[in-house]
Design a protein around this motif. Structure first.
Motif, PDB file in Angstrom:
ATOM      1  N   ASP A  19       6.590  68.723  18.494  1.00 20.54           N
ATOM      2  CA  ASP A  19       6.921  70.307  18.764  1.00 20.54           C
ATOM      3  C   ASP A  19       7.630  70.974  17.638  1.00 20.54           C
ATOM      4  OD1 ASP A  19       5.328  69.920  21.102  1.00 20.54           O
ATOM      5  OD2 ASP A  19       7.371  69.815  22.430  1.00 20.54           O
ATOM      6  N   ALA A  20       8.626  70.257  17.297  1.00 20.63           N
ATOM      7  CA  ALA A  20       9.202  70.831  16.297  1.00 20.63           C
ATOM      8  C   ALA A  20       8.554  71.039  14.752  1.00 20.63           C
ATOM      9  CB  ALA A  20      10.696  70.136  16.104  1.00 20.63           C
ATOM     10  N   GLU A  25       5.458  74.357  11.168  1.00 20.15           N
ATOM     11  CA  GLU A  25       4.013  74.576  10.410  1.00 20.15           C
ATOM     12  C   GLU A  25       3.277  75.928  10.903  1.00 20.15           C
ATOM     13  OE1 GLU A  25       1.656  71.182  11.508  1.00 20.15           O
ATOM     14  OE2 GLU A  25       2.489  69.848  10.016  1.00 20.15           O
ATOM     15  N   ALA A  26       3.447  76.333  12.105  1.00 21.67           N
ATOM     16  CA  ALA A  26       2.885  77.546  12.486  1.00 21.67           C
ATOM     17  C   ALA A  26       3.583  78.676  11.696  1.00 21.67           C
ATOM     18  CB  ALA A  26       3.196  77.446  14.009  1.00 21.67           C
ATOM     19  N   VAL A  27       4.771  78.638  11.482  1.00 24.08           N
ATOM     20  CA  VAL A  27       5.571  79.548  10.780  1.00 24.08           C
ATOM     21  C   VAL A  27       5.403  79.690   9.444  1.00 24.08           C
ATOM     22  CG1 VAL A  27       7.895  80.274  10.015  1.00 24.08           C
ATOM     23  CG2 VAL A  27       7.456  79.553  12.267  1.00 24.08           C
ATOM     24  N   ILE A  28       5.288  78.356   8.767  1.00 19.61           N
ATOM     25  CA  ILE A  28       5.310  78.501   7.234  1.00 19.61           C
ATOM     26  C   ILE A  28       3.759  78.230   6.796  1.00 19.61           C
ATOM     27  CG2 ILE A  28       7.652  77.618   6.943  1.00 19.61           C
ATOM     28  CD1 ILE A  28       6.467  74.975   6.160  1.00 19.61           C
ATOM     29  N   GLY A  29       3.110  77.779   7.587  1.00 16.55           N
ATOM     30  CA  GLY A  29       1.416  77.290   7.144  1.00 16.55           C
ATOM     31  C   GLY A  29       0.523  78.424   7.425  1.00 16.55           C
ATOM     32  N   ILE A  93      -4.037  70.393  25.963  1.00 23.08           N
ATOM     33  CA  ILE A  93      -4.862  71.261  25.343  1.00 23.08           C
ATOM     34  C   ILE A  93      -5.378  71.057  23.893  1.00 23.08           C
ATOM     35  CG2 ILE A  93      -4.784  74.028  24.645  1.00 23.08           C
ATOM     36  CD1 ILE A  93      -3.012  74.145  27.019  1.00 23.08           C
ATOM     37  N   ALA A  94      -4.396  70.661  23.198  1.00 20.80           N
ATOM     38  CA  ALA A  94      -4.681  70.322  21.717  1.00 20.80           C
ATOM     39  C   ALA A  94      -5.760  69.219  21.685  1.00 20.80           C
ATOM     40  CB  ALA A  94      -3.508  69.948  20.951  1.00 20.80           C
ATOM     41  N   GLU A  95      -5.521  67.942  22.537  1.00 20.79           N
ATOM     42  CA  GLU A  95      -6.580  66.870  22.398  1.00 20.79           C
ATOM     43  C   GLU A  95      -7.994  67.406  22.779  1.00 20.79           C
ATOM     44  OE1 GLU A  95      -4.857  64.244  25.090  1.00 20.79           O
ATOM     45  OE2 GLU A  95      -3.315  63.368  23.419  1.00 20.79           O
ATOM     46  N   ALA A 102       0.105  71.996  16.174  1.00 19.69           N
ATOM     47  CA  ALA A 102       0.481  73.076  15.205  1.00 19.69           C
ATOM     48  C   ALA A 102      -0.380  74.048  15.372  1.00 19.69           C
ATOM     49  CB  ALA A 102       0.560  72.211  13.796  1.00 19.69           C
ATOM     50  N   ALA A 103      -1.881  73.546  15.595  1.00 18.98           N
ATOM     51  CA  ALA A 103      -2.883  74.725  15.712  1.00 18.98           C
ATOM     52  C   ALA A 103      -2.634  75.729  16.936  1.00 18.98           C
ATOM     53  CB  ALA A 103      -4.176  73.928  15.768  1.00 18.98           C
ATOM     54  N   ILE A 104      -2.078  74.873  17.942  1.00 15.13           N
ATOM     55  CA  ILE A 104      -1.580  75.823  19.056  1.00 15.13           C
ATOM     56  C   ILE A 104      -0.494  76.836  18.853  1.00 15.13           C
ATOM     57  CG2 ILE A 104      -1.251  75.890  21.528  1.00 15.13           C
ATOM     58  CD1 ILE A 104      -3.749  74.458  20.983  1.00 15.13           C
ATOM     59  N   TYR A 105       0.419  76.330  18.072  1.00 16.67           N
ATOM     60  CA  TYR A 105       1.702  77.006  17.856  1.00 16.67           C
ATOM     61  C   TYR A 105       1.465  78.043  17.073  1.00 16.67           C
ATOM     62  CZ  TYR A 105       4.756  73.898  20.286  1.00 16.67           C
ATOM     63  OH  TYR A 105       5.563  72.997  21.369  1.00 16.67           O
ATOM     64  N   TYR A 106       0.388  78.094  15.967  1.00 14.91           N
ATOM     65  CA  TYR A 106       0.155  79.164  15.474  1.00 14.91           C
ATOM     66  C   TYR A 106      -0.301  80.278  16.010  1.00 14.91           C
ATOM     67  CZ  TYR A 106      -2.051  81.754  11.417  1.00 14.91           C
ATOM     68  OH  TYR A 106      -2.308  82.695  10.782  1.00 14.91           O
TER      69      TYR A 106
END
Length: 247
Positions: A19-20, A25-29, A93-95, A102-106
């Motif tokens: 999660d962290a 990654e969602a913030v910087i990527g 959901i990601a699976e 990370a794709a979800i958090y984006y």
């Protein structure tokens, strides 16, 4: 028992770490790619197009970010409806999408944000209905036209309403200023219509009853009418609500 507890603790720690990392990654990527892995030969062909392909008219650009968000919501809708909000994790959901969290958090900060985004789709029905109503007194004919439109839209998005009904307890706990303000505005507008004394009381009672026919049939009916074809159910609902309006 100690071994089971240790395994669970390690699993929880791993998920917390993911999660962290996902949030960072969602913030910087850049947005993670949710599409299928590219085939090497296809990628090579794409990188070196033929003259014909190079001179072809450019394709209309696709909003990849919007498409990705939609896919996340569609998968979440299925899982929230089938196994409930509390019984669904971001990892599941990601699976289902074949990606990391990370794709979800984006696109969404939390699972709660996904649920709220799905819930706000229902508000779209209310907004569109209010646009038809306007400010003047509403006649039985206009109310019938409004419900005719709502019936078709609700049945087309039936799973969304089933998800809402099956997760009502969770949704009631969500409080956000933008959501609460819009929800209150829609309710007040419908109250204004049904409380408009320029319209005969008998007509307003019929309007309220017809409105109840539509929503109770879809919300409270839950899976009771799963075996009934959508088109057939739509025809029956329209007939019944117009019978109510006609008295």
């Amino acid at each position: 028992m100690t071994q089971i507890a240790d395994d669970q603790a390690r699993a929880d720690a791993l998920e917390a770490e993911e999660d962290a990392i996902g949030e960072l990654e969602a913030v910087i990527g850049d947005e993670p790619d949710l599409g299928p892995p590219s085939d090497p030969e296809t990628a090579t062909a794409t990188a070196t197009p033929t003259n014909a392909a190079a001179t072809a008219a450019p394709k209309r650009p696709v909003d990849a970010k919007s498409d990705t968000r939609q896919r996340i919501l569609d998968v979440a809708l299925d899982l929230f409806t089938e196994q409930g909000y509390d019984g669904t994790s971001l990892r599941e959901i990601a699976e289902q999408l074949g990606v990391t969290k990370a794709a979800i958090y984006y696109h969404f900060e939390s699972k709660e944000d996904i649920l709220m985004a799905l819930h706000m789709r229902i508000h779209d029905f209310g907004r569109e209905a209010l646009m038809l109503i306007g400010e003047g007194p509403v006649t039985l004919e206009l109310w019938g036209q409004l419900l005719d439109q709502i019936v078709g839209e609700m049945l087309a998005q039936r799973k969304l309403f089933l998800m809402h009904e099956r997760n009502q307890a969770v949704l009631e706990k969500l409080h956000r200023e933008d959501h609460d303000a819009e929800h209150e505005d829609i309710q007040n507008q419908f109250r204004r219509v049904l409380g408009d004394e320029r319209v005969p009381a008998r007509d307003r009672v019929r309007m309220a009853a017809a409105f109840g026919v539509v929503f109770s049939s879809i919300f409270l009916g839950d899976a009771s009418f799963d075996s009934t074809p959508k088109d057939e159910l739509e025809v029956m609902l329209r007939e019944i609500l117009h019978d109510v309006l006609a008295g």
